[in-house]
Scaffold this motif. Structure first.
Motif, PDB file in Angstrom:
ATOM      1  N   TYR A   1     -12.535 -11.951 -16.118  1.00  0.00           N
ATOM      2  CA  TYR A   1     -12.922 -13.155 -15.384  1.00  0.00           C
ATOM      3  C   TYR A   1     -11.747 -14.115 -15.440  1.00  0.00           C
TER       4      TYR A   1
ATOM      5  N   GLN B   1      -3.253 -18.319 -15.465  1.00  0.00           N
ATOM      6  CA  GLN B   1      -4.723 -18.253 -15.550  1.00  0.00           C
ATOM      7  C   GLN B   1      -5.170 -17.876 -16.951  1.00  0.00           C
TER       8      GLN B   1
ATOM      9  N   THR C   1      -9.078 -26.963 -16.437  1.00  0.00           N
ATOM     10  CA  THR C   1     -10.459 -27.423 -16.292  1.00  0.00           C
ATOM     11  C   THR C   1     -11.468 -26.461 -16.924  1.00  0.00           C
ATOM     12  N   LEU C   2     -11.024 -25.244 -17.229  1.00  0.00           N
ATOM     13  CA  LEU C   2     -11.883 -24.159 -17.727  1.00  0.00           C
ATOM     14  C   LEU C   2     -12.918 -23.716 -16.695  1.00  0.00           C
ATOM     15  N   GLU C   3     -12.697 -24.115 -15.468  1.00  0.00           N
ATOM     16  CA  GLU C   3     -13.602 -23.675 -14.391  1.00  0.00           C
ATOM     17  C   GLU C   3     -13.494 -22.166 -14.207  1.00  0.00           C
ATOM     18  N   THR C   4     -14.642 -21.514 -14.068  1.00  0.00           N
ATOM     19  CA  THR C   4     -14.644 -20.079 -13.821  1.00  0.00           C
ATOM     20  C   THR C   4     -14.338 -19.811 -12.354  1.00  0.00           C
ATOM     21  N   LYS C   5     -13.316 -18.994 -12.124  1.00  0.00           N
ATOM     22  CA  LYS C   5     -12.975 -18.653 -10.738  1.00  0.00           C
ATOM     23  C   LYS C   5     -13.730 -17.412 -10.277  1.00  0.00           C
TER      24      LYS C   5
ATOM     25  N   MET D   1     -10.147 -17.869 -15.183  1.00  0.00           N
ATOM     26  CA  MET D   1     -10.560 -19.257 -15.401  1.00  0.00           C
ATOM     27  C   MET D   1      -9.360 -20.172 -15.217  1.00  0.00           C
ATOM     28  N   ASP D   2      -9.640 -21.376 -14.805  1.00  0.00           N
ATOM     29  CA  ASP D   2      -8.591 -22.385 -14.721  1.00  0.00           C
ATOM     30  C   ASP D   2      -8.250 -22.838 -16.145  1.00  0.00           C
TER      31      ASP D   2
END
Ligand SMILES: [Fe+2]
Length: 402
Positions: free
Chosen positions: A42, A31, A48-52, A44-45
């Motif tokens: 925080y 991560q 994809t840089l998606e915030t988890k 993040m993926d």
């Protein structure tokens, strides 16, 4: 977003989510962790840089806070961390913890510091953890100031008659849990400890800690209790070396050795040599003699951080410094070292640095080869202007496990 450290009135989501995750980003156990020291990370993926979302390591995180400068032990693969004000705003509790490469907390040590103070960065060796604490003789330096906080300012307030203290805590061997670690306090004269370059133990078992040190308050935007702050251009930080005998009864630290006399900060190394004796250090430098046209670009700077106009490489063996000057209308952000593919030699690789061009008002990525440090191999001209920023990491694509 404007967000002060330790001030609930500037929370990202008022009174609910403090973190704006805007200080550092590191890769650990699959991560990305975006960090701000008064909050949990925080997650993040990394692809994809998606915030988890806020991340407590599956419920293991013992502290309300998590440093923006975790260290990575290249031998054990552990992430070594701490949080200060770990039980809430204004608490003197410091929590130090190690996380195994697979994300299991293997060591949690609660400490009570003699003062509440901002502890931004720290140093880790094989057997010790050291936390430089700026504090004053009365009260503390960079300590939460409730009055200021209530009025919406930054929480830390710095007094002038302070001193720098260091807290050294023994670190157990990897995988050993639950030890009661001895803690030692050492003191140095009034000064401001900056970012750590690296730390290790020498043959005598002494801690060698290389970091930036300034006699003035580098965080000039946080004035002292009397409201005074140094003029930014008068602040000088140098790369220095403290050598500390952790078993010594002597509490006063000797004057550190100045490794590099330039005005510098944001020290980086070949991270494969973290916690080990090392040779190469890379950092931001401010040298007015290089020819930056501050008169021309000054009106466009917009205040903020201390300014650096070059990237330097300091060689601990030869004592020599190489400088890369990106141009007379350019200022630099923190560099990062990238190892050359398949090379295991310390410092053999590249430096990637974000550069602000104040003529075009756009940002650029400059790539240096450490074998030819003083000129750029490539410049990537970004179509946007990124704000003056802080830290970052390089993640090799081969290390990702999506
Ligand atoms: Fe930092």
């Amino acid at each position: 977003m404007e967000s002060s450290i330790g001030n609930k009135f500037t929370d990202a989501v008022e009174f609910k989510v403090r973190s704006t995750a805007n200080t550092n980003v590191v890769y650990f156990n699959g991560q990305l962790l975006a960090l701000k020291e008064d909050s949990p990370p925080y997650a993040m993926d990394p692809v994809t840089l998606e915030t988890k979302g806020l991340y407590d390591f599956e419920g293991q995180l013992p502290s309300l806070t998590f440093t923006a400068h975790p260290k990575f032990d290249p031998v054990t693969g552990e992430m070594v961390c701490f949080g200060y004000e770990a039980r809430g705003d204004g608490t003197p509790d410091v929590c130090y913890y190690s996380v195994s490469p697979t994300g299991k907390f293997t060591e949690v040590v609660w400490l009570v510091a003699p003062v509440v103070a901002m502890i931004h960065d720290f140093a880790v060796t094989d057997n010790w953890v050291s936390e430089p604490v700026p504090r004053s003789v009365r009260g503390s330096t960079l300590t939460p100031n409730v009055d200021t906080t209530l009025f919406g300012g930054h929480a830390p307030s710095r007094r002038q008659s302070g001193r720098c203290e260091g807290m050294a805590v023994s670190r157990p061997p990897s995988g050993v849990t639950g030890s009661s670690n001895p803690m030692q306090w050492f003191q140095y004269k009034n000064s401001f400890p900056g970012h750590t370059a690296n730390a290790y133990e020498d043959e005598q078992g002494h801690l060698v800690i290389d970091l930036g040190l300034s006699e003035k308050n580098v965080f000039f935007w946080w004035p002292d209790a009397q409201g005074s702050a140094p003029e930014p251009s008068s602040i000088v930080s140098q790369l220095v070396r403290f050598t500390i005998d952790p078993q010594s009864e002597k509490r006063a630290l000797s004057k550190p050795e100045i490794l590099q006399h330039g005005n510098s900060e944001f020290y980086r190394i070949d991270d494969r040599f973290a916690t080990c004796p090392y040779r190469h250090c890379y950092f931001d430098l401010m040298d007015p003699q290089l020819g930056t046209d501050l008169e021309r670009i000054g009106p466009k700077l917009g205040g903020g951080f201390p300014l650096y106009n070059a990237v330097a490489h300091f060689d601990n063996v030869t004592g020599e410094t190489e400088v890369y000057f990106p141009g007379d209308v350019h200022l630099v952000q923190e560099p990062v070292f990238l190892p050359r593919k398949d090379s295991t030699t310390e410092g053999d690789g590249y430096i990637l640095v974000l550069v602000n061009n104040y003529e075009t008002m756009a940002s650029e990525l400059h790539l240096l080869d450490t074998r030819d440090f003083t000129r750029a191999q490539a410049k990537i001209l970004l179509p946007v202007r990124l704000r003056q920023g802080l830290h970052g990491s390089w993640v090799d694509g081969r290390d990702l496990n999506p």
